[in-house]
Design an enzyme around this catalytic site. Structure first.
Site, mmCIF file in Angstrom:
data_model
loop_
_atom_site.group_PDB
_atom_site.id
_atom_site.type_symbol
_atom_site.label_atom_id
_atom_site.label_comp_id
_atom_site.label_asym_id
_atom_site.label_seq_id
_atom_site.Cartn_x
_atom_site.Cartn_y
_atom_site.Cartn_z
ATOM 1 N N SER A 199 0.843 -1.189 0.000
ATOM 2 C CA SER A 199 0.000 0.000 0.000
ATOM 3 C C SER A 199 0.881 1.243 0.000
ATOM 4 C CB SER A 199 -0.928 -0.024 1.225
ATOM 5 O OG SER A 199 -1.928 0.955 1.114
ATOM 6 N N ASN A 200 0.352 2.364 0.423
ATOM 7 C CA ASN A 200 1.105 3.627 0.460
ATOM 8 C C ASN A 200 0.488 4.501 1.549
ATOM 9 O OD1 ASN A 200 -0.946 5.567 -0.737
ATOM 10 N ND2 ASN A 200 -0.911 3.953 -2.282
ATOM 11 N N PRO A 201 1.145 5.608 1.907
ATOM 12 C CA PRO A 201 0.691 6.370 3.088
ATOM 13 C C PRO A 201 -0.477 7.327 2.848
ATOM 14 C CG PRO A 201 2.994 6.888 2.514
ATOM 15 C CD PRO A 201 2.422 6.147 1.376
ATOM 16 N N ALA A 205 -4.583 7.355 -4.322
ATOM 17 C CA ALA A 205 -3.221 6.875 -4.566
ATOM 18 C C ALA A 205 -3.328 5.370 -4.782
ATOM 19 C CB ALA A 205 -2.331 7.201 -3.373
#
Ligand code: CTP
Ligand code: CA
Length: 229
Positions: free
Chosen positions: A33-35, A100
């Site tokens: 995933s990503n922040p 995102a």
């Protein structure tokens, strides 16, 4: 008292927004995933609502967040997000892709937790669907198609890369974001962005995510299809 009829520059308009990250699981307990926190997308939802629009947010996993008076469709993966967006994009006046989205996912997903003694030393990744590009393809050429707005998170050559994405994905506008700039990027409450349009306009915007959201909508509202007579 609740107002029967919405007022404002987006009164009666339908706006679809993607927000937050996606998660691509390799087994039941591990994911890529990503922040992203979804703050910019939810600020856009709030602003569109305040401008009179009917808003749906297709939202990746962001945990506890303050939600306003708009419809939220919760999703996990890029594929889920693509499915929910494609089911709705033909019905809206504006689609804003602020999520995102993970560009890759593990090639396989194990049904059970992989034990570390048995785990793969290398992970094979495959591409996920491009939600925005697929949505654009779906509506392109249609009369009264929605305005299509992307985001471009970049760390270098921001305007150049953003313009290339605008053209490649057939967008009306793109919000370019230098995620390394002070007061911008993941998780913070402020943002500084440059909005580019297909007809060559360019505008720098800065402020709280809430202020920037209002300015973005104000700037892109001219690209919505004509109102039905
Ligand atoms: N996007 C999407 N689905 C994806 C990837 C991106 O809908 N699988 C959307 C994002 O929500 C954003 C725009 O496409 O509106 C640009 O995303 P970005 O990650 O900046 O660009 P990519 O096309 O993925 O290219 P790269 O990550 O290689 O820069
Ligand atoms: Ca990407």
């Amino acid at each position: 008292a609740a107002r029967l009829f919405a007022e404002g520059p987006l009164a009666g308009r339908r706006v679809l927004i993607t927000a937050g990250p996606t998660r691509e699981y390799l087994d039941p307990v591990r994911f890529i995933s990503n922040p992203s926190t979804g703050k910019m997308g939810l600020a856009l939802a709030e602003a569109a609502k305040a401008m009179g629009a009917r808003v749906t947010v297709v939202l990746g996993p962001v945990g506890e967040v303050e939600r306003g008076d708009y419809e939220v469709v919760n999703v996990v993966s890029a594929e889920d997000m693509a499915r929910e967006v494609l089911a709705r994009v033909e019905e809206v006046d504006c689609f804003i892709a602020s999520a995102a989205v993970s560009d890759w996912k593990p090639e396989t997903r194990a049904a059970q937790k992989v034990k570390k003694s048995e785990g793969p030393e290398r992970l094979t990744l495959v591409r996920t669907p491009d939600v925005l590009a697929e949505a654009s393809r779906r509506v392109s050429g249609r009369t009264g198609r929605p305005a299509l707005v992307g985001f471009a998170a970049e760390t270098e050559r921001v305007v150049e890369y953003a313009r290339e994405k605008l053209e490649r994905k057939g967008l009306d506008a793109i919000v370019a974001n230098d995620v390394t700039a002070p007061g911008a990027g993941f998780g913070v409450d402020t943002n500084r962005v440059t909005v580019l349009t297909r007809d060559g306009k360019q505008r720098d915007l800065a402020g709280t995510k809430r202020e920037v959201a209002h300015s973005i909508l104000d700037f892109i509202k001219d690209y919505l299809p004509p109102r039905a007579p």
